[in-house]
Write a protein that holds these residues in place. Structure first.
Motif, mmCIF file in Angstrom:
data_model
loop_
_atom_site.group_PDB
_atom_site.id
_atom_site.type_symbol
_atom_site.label_atom_id
_atom_site.label_comp_id
_atom_site.label_asym_id
_atom_site.label_seq_id
_atom_site.Cartn_x
_atom_site.Cartn_y
_atom_site.Cartn_z
ATOM 1 N N LEU A 159 0.838 -1.207 0.000
ATOM 2 C CA LEU A 159 0.000 0.000 0.000
ATOM 3 C C LEU A 159 0.872 1.256 0.000
ATOM 4 O O LEU A 159 2.056 1.196 0.355
ATOM 5 C CB LEU A 159 -0.892 -0.005 1.244
ATOM 6 N N PRO A 160 0.292 2.413 -0.396
ATOM 7 C CA PRO A 160 1.069 3.661 -0.392
ATOM 8 C C PRO A 160 1.614 3.962 1.004
ATOM 9 O O PRO A 160 0.927 3.748 1.994
ATOM 10 C CB PRO A 160 0.044 4.723 -0.813
ATOM 11 N N LYS A 161 2.864 4.457 1.037
ATOM 12 C CA LYS A 161 3.483 4.812 2.323
ATOM 13 C C LYS A 161 2.972 6.191 2.742
ATOM 14 O O LYS A 161 3.343 7.202 2.156
ATOM 15 C CB LYS A 161 5.005 4.860 2.170
ATOM 16 N N HIS A 162 2.121 6.210 3.742
ATOM 17 C CA HIS A 162 1.476 7.459 4.142
ATOM 18 C C HIS A 162 2.071 8.001 5.434
ATOM 19 O O HIS A 162 2.711 7.268 6.180
ATOM 20 C CB HIS A 162 -0.027 7.220 4.324
ATOM 21 N N TYR A 163 1.846 9.276 5.662
ATOM 22 C CA TYR A 163 2.352 9.920 6.881
ATOM 23 C C TYR A 163 1.546 11.184 7.132
ATOM 24 O O TYR A 163 0.846 11.679 6.235
ATOM 25 C CB TYR A 163 3.843 10.258 6.754
ATOM 26 N N LEU A 164 1.648 11.696 8.351
ATOM 27 C CA LEU A 164 0.964 12.942 8.694
ATOM 28 C C LEU A 164 1.792 14.098 8.138
ATOM 29 O O LEU A 164 2.886 14.371 8.630
ATOM 30 C CB LEU A 164 0.826 13.046 10.217
ATOM 31 N N ALA A 165 1.291 14.747 7.097
ATOM 32 C CA ALA A 165 2.071 15.756 6.384
ATOM 33 C C ALA A 165 1.913 17.140 7.005
ATOM 34 O O ALA A 165 0.814 17.510 7.427
ATOM 35 C CB ALA A 165 1.630 15.789 4.924
ATOM 36 N N GLY A 166 2.995 17.873 7.046
ATOM 37 C CA GLY A 166 2.950 19.270 7.490
ATOM 38 C C GLY A 166 2.498 20.163 6.346
ATOM 39 O O GLY A 166 2.271 19.695 5.227
ATOM 40 N N HIS A 167 2.354 21.459 6.606
ATOM 41 C CA HIS A 167 1.921 22.394 5.563
ATOM 42 C C HIS A 167 3.033 22.641 4.549
ATOM 43 O O HIS A 167 4.206 22.584 4.895
ATOM 44 C CB HIS A 167 1.486 23.718 6.204
ATOM 45 N N ASP A 168 2.655 22.940 3.309
ATOM 46 C CA ASP A 168 3.651 23.243 2.278
ATOM 47 C C ASP A 168 4.404 24.522 2.603
ATOM 48 O O ASP A 168 5.576 24.665 2.304
ATOM 49 C CB ASP A 168 2.961 23.420 0.914
#
Ligand SMILES: [Zn+2]
Length: 213
Positions: A159-168
């Motif tokens: 499955l896609p490797k997901h993470y909690l992303a910060g703002h750009d």
């Protein structure tokens, strides 16, 4: 057919006001609406940037859940209208058991990501503001990408490797004022100069608040 965007239940906002507290309730219909409109090919607001979320959900729907909060909260002295968190219980024992039980009682499972939305804001927000807030939170579920921008898949799960992303972009206006725009701020300004990509008609299609002839 008029499709109406999900609105929070009003009774729990009243109850929270009476109690002078913040109350939270599961938002099962909100998730359904988000999946249909943002995460499904052909949905009115479908965005391929979130395809990895759709893929994760397709494999296991417990990856994501939504909740309404009766009012905004203050974090770092700023009003927070939405939050996307990776559900993690750091403490063990009964504390962890209690928190997991809460999730199971609400959703029937412990989600990987929980998006909480300020119901009092959504009650009076325009359709565009509401959709923008929802999409902001969805962007917090990031996917690791290779140099070509293609999602990276886990060898382990497939499955896609997901993470909690910060703002750009995170910057102080004072810094830009004194030192000029960084590359990321320049990019944001560049994008902001174009008209928004999502037309009102598409918003109307899934919110149903505008009358379409
Ligand atoms: Zn955010």
């Amino acid at each position: 057919m008029d499709q109406i965007r999900p609105f929070p239940p009003t009774d729990f906002i009243d109850q929270a006001e009476e109690e002078e507290s913040i109350r939270l309730v599961p938002a099962v219909d909100l998730k359904e609406w988000v999946v249909n409109n943002f995460l499904t090919l052909g949905g009115a607001l479908h965005n391929p940037d979130h395809d990895h979320i759709a893929e994760l959900l397709h494999d296991d729907e417990t990856v994501l859940a939504f909740a309404w909060a009766s009012s905004a909260m203050i974090a770092k002295k700023r009003m927070v209208l939405g939050q996307c968190e990776k559900v993690m219980f750091t403490q063990g024992g009964w504390k962890k058991a209690r928190q997991e039980q809460q999730m199971r009682d609400w959703f029937g499972f412990v989600p990987v990501y929980l998006i909480t939305i300020d119901a009092s804001f959504c009650e009076q927000a325009s359709d565009r503001d509401f959709c923008a807030l929802i999409e902001h939170e969805l962007y917090h579920i990031g996917v690791e990408r290779d140099e070509d921008g293609e999602p990276i898949y886990s060898d382990h799960t497939g499955l896609p490797k997901h993470y909690l992303a910060g703002h750009d972009v995170e910057e102080f206006i004072g810094v830009v004022k004194r030192w000029g725009a960084s590359e990321s701020v320049k990019r944001l300004v560049e994008v902001a100069q174009n008209p928004p990509f999502v037309p009102d008609l598409d918003v109307a299609k899934c919110c149903g608040n505008c009358v379409i002839n």
